[in-house]
Design a protein around this motif. Structure first.
Motif, PDB file in Angstrom:
ATOM      1  N   HIS A  52       0.853  -1.197   0.000  1.00  0.00           N
ATOM      2  CA  HIS A  52       0.000   0.000   0.000  1.00  0.00           C
ATOM      3  C   HIS A  52       0.887   1.245   0.000  1.00  0.00           C
ATOM      4  CE1 HIS A  52       1.111  -0.374   4.225  1.00  0.00           C
ATOM      5  NE2 HIS A  52       0.845   0.928   4.333  1.00  0.00           N
ATOM      6  N   ASP A  54       0.883   5.246   1.867  1.00  0.00           N
ATOM      7  CA  ASP A  54       0.246   5.987   2.963  1.00  0.00           C
ATOM      8  C   ASP A  54      -0.356   7.280   2.409  1.00  0.00           C
ATOM      9  OD1 ASP A  54       1.285   4.023   4.598  1.00  0.00           O
ATOM     10  OD2 ASP A  54       2.851   5.303   5.458  1.00  0.00           O
ATOM     11  N   HIS A 108       4.886   0.121   0.057  1.00  0.00           N
ATOM     12  CA  HIS A 108       5.544  -0.719   1.054  1.00  0.00           C
ATOM     13  C   HIS A 108       4.599  -1.800   1.564  1.00  0.00           C
ATOM     14  CE1 HIS A 108       3.788   2.814   3.011  1.00  0.00           C
ATOM     15  NE2 HIS A 108       3.654   2.110   4.111  1.00  0.00           N
TER      16      HIS A 108
HETATM   17 FE   LIG Z   1       2.087   2.244   5.514  1.00  0.00          FE
END
Ligand SMILES: [Fe+2]
Ligand SMILES: O=C(O)CCC(=O)C(=O)O
Length: 176
Positions: A52, A54, A108
């Motif tokens: 994903h 952030d 990540h």
């Molecule tokens: Fe994350």
């Protein structure tokens, strides 16, 4: 945080306070996440946290000694080995939107292990919820047209929450 954003602004050829002011970081939002990944007898069968990106501008992350965090670079998964008493800084989606893709939001994921429990603490720093984030006009031009639609931080979070992670970024939903 301010010093980091100053450095990033300068690296883009902009005034050092550019991102801080444009994103009203002073009155922005901060989300604290504590992740706990129990030791797993069959780590190869389990993903701790799927791939994903952030939301927000920057994430500060500190982790215990068990490792498992990986960052995608040139299509490869690179382990981020924990350094004691350090913070890892990840770039987030809203830095990618604001910079019109000049700075990419890092993809990540986290693997589990069979030795011990991983604990990480992350804070995501973003603009105020009502801030409309779009590519900065200073970073858009004829040869580099805006690549993302303008969207409030709040609406972006709503889309992201409604989205299954499965390796796809919420950024794909607002790409032009
Ligand atoms: Fe994350
Ligand atoms: O546990 C980690 O190191 C990563 C956590 C993470 O990516 C997140 O909370 O968004």
């Amino acid at each position: 945080m301010r010093e980091l954003l100053k450095g990033i602004s300068k690296s883009l050829g902009l005034d050092e306070n550019f991102i801080h002011e444009k994103m009203s970081v002073e009155s922005g939002s901060q989300l604290l996440v504590i992740n706990f990944y129990p030791a797993c007898p069959n780590p190869e069968l389990v993903m701790g946290l799927p791939a994903h990106t952030d939301h927000g501008l920057l994430t500060l992350l500190t982790q215990n000694e068990f490792g498992g965090l990986q960052i995608q670079y040139n299509g490869q998964w690179i382990p981020v080995n924990p350094l004691p008493n350090s913070f890892l800084i990840n770039t987030g989606d809203h830095l990618e939107i604001l910079t019109n893709g000049k700075i990419k939001s890092v993809i990540h994921r986290v693997l589990v292990n069979n030795k011990g429990a991983r604990i990480s603490v992350a804070t995501a720093q973003g603009p105020p919820l009502e801030a409309v984030v779009s590519p900065a006009p200073e970073l858009v031009g004829d040869d580099n047209p805006a690549a993302y639609r303008a969207i409030t931080y709040r609406d972006y979070l709503t889309i992201q929450k409604s989205n299954e992670l499965h390796g796809k970024s919420c950024l794909d939903r607002i790409r032009i």
